[in-house]
Enzyme design. Structure first.
Site, PDB file in Angstrom:
ATOM      1  N   HIS A  17       0.986  -1.694  -0.023  1.00 52.33           N
ATOM      2  CA  HIS A  17       0.357  -0.119  -0.070  1.00 52.33           C
ATOM      3  C   HIS A  17       0.737   1.135  -0.144  1.00 52.33           C
ATOM      4  CE1 HIS A  17      -2.995  -2.784   1.655  1.00 52.33           C
ATOM      5  NE2 HIS A  17      -2.820  -2.801   1.699  1.00 52.33           N
ATOM      6  N   SER A 128      -3.150  -7.961   2.741  1.00 55.70           N
ATOM      7  CA  SER A 128      -2.799  -7.260   4.304  1.00 55.70           C
ATOM      8  C   SER A 128      -3.513  -9.183   4.820  1.00 55.70           C
ATOM      9  CB  SER A 128      -3.857  -6.751   4.015  1.00 55.70           C
ATOM     10  OG  SER A 128      -3.845  -5.559   4.336  1.00 55.70           O
TER      11      SER A 128
END
Ligand code: ADP
Length: 171
Positions: A17, A128
């Protein structure tokens, strides 16, 4: 002035990210990272925690901001005056879903452009959810997330890790 919105669950923020954020921050005058508070998937971190972890991770980028949101992403984009929505694409995992979402967003808000940045090669495998699985089983996550995120993951997941290690003795 062009403002872009990078929306996501960020549960928690990873170096993948951050790579997208760093690159997008150079392309637009202002980048708002929107932390979606109501994803369908189950979350490890609360919205407040995800916001705090993100804020600390991007503190060095002056033209970025973090905000939680719970409405439609395009409505949030309008609320913060973003003309562009940024998404990241990993070759194996994301294309179909991102394409579908981009077309839906375009239908809902034709005035907002969706721009996808290709992930960097070293983060192609990083998500994630996989990160949480590795952390839960005691794997090394130090080069996949900022240090404060690794610490937060260890703190959240340590009771499970201890139970897992203890398991061995009882089986
Ligand atoms: P979602 O928004 O679907 O809940 P995430 O919060 O994990 O998913 O991710 C937000 C955005 O970042 C999505 O566009 C996703 O495809 C992208 N992304 C996730 N992991 C990476 C990575 N390793 N490299 C680049 N982009 C990523």
């Amino acid at each position: 002035m062009t403002t872009a919105l990078y929306p996501g669950s960020f549960d928690p923020v990873t170096n993948g990210h951050l790579d997208i954020i760093t690159r997008a921050a150079t392309l637009f005058d202002k980048l708002i990272i929107g932390i979606y508070s109501l994803p369908l998937k189950s979350l490890l971190f609360s919205t407040k925690e995800r916001v705090e972890l993100m804020k600390k991770a991007i503190a060095h980028l002056p033209n970025t901001e973090v905000e939680p949101y719970s409405e439609l992403t395009v409505d949030f984009a309008r609320r913060v005056n973003a003309q562009v929505i940024i998404r990241g694409i990993r070759m194996s995992a994301d294309f179909e879903r991102e394409f579908e979402m981009a077309l839906m967003n375009k239908k809902l808000a034709p005035d907002i452009e969706v721009i996808c940045l290709m992930c960097s090669l070293q983060y192609e495998f990083l998500s994630s959810s996989l990160l949480k699985e590795v952390a839960q089983l005691g794997g090394c996550i130090d080069d996949l997330v900022p240090a404060h995120v690794a610490a937060a993951l260890r703190k959240k997941l340590s009771p499970i890790a201890v139970v897992k290690r203890g398991d061995k003795a009882t089986k």
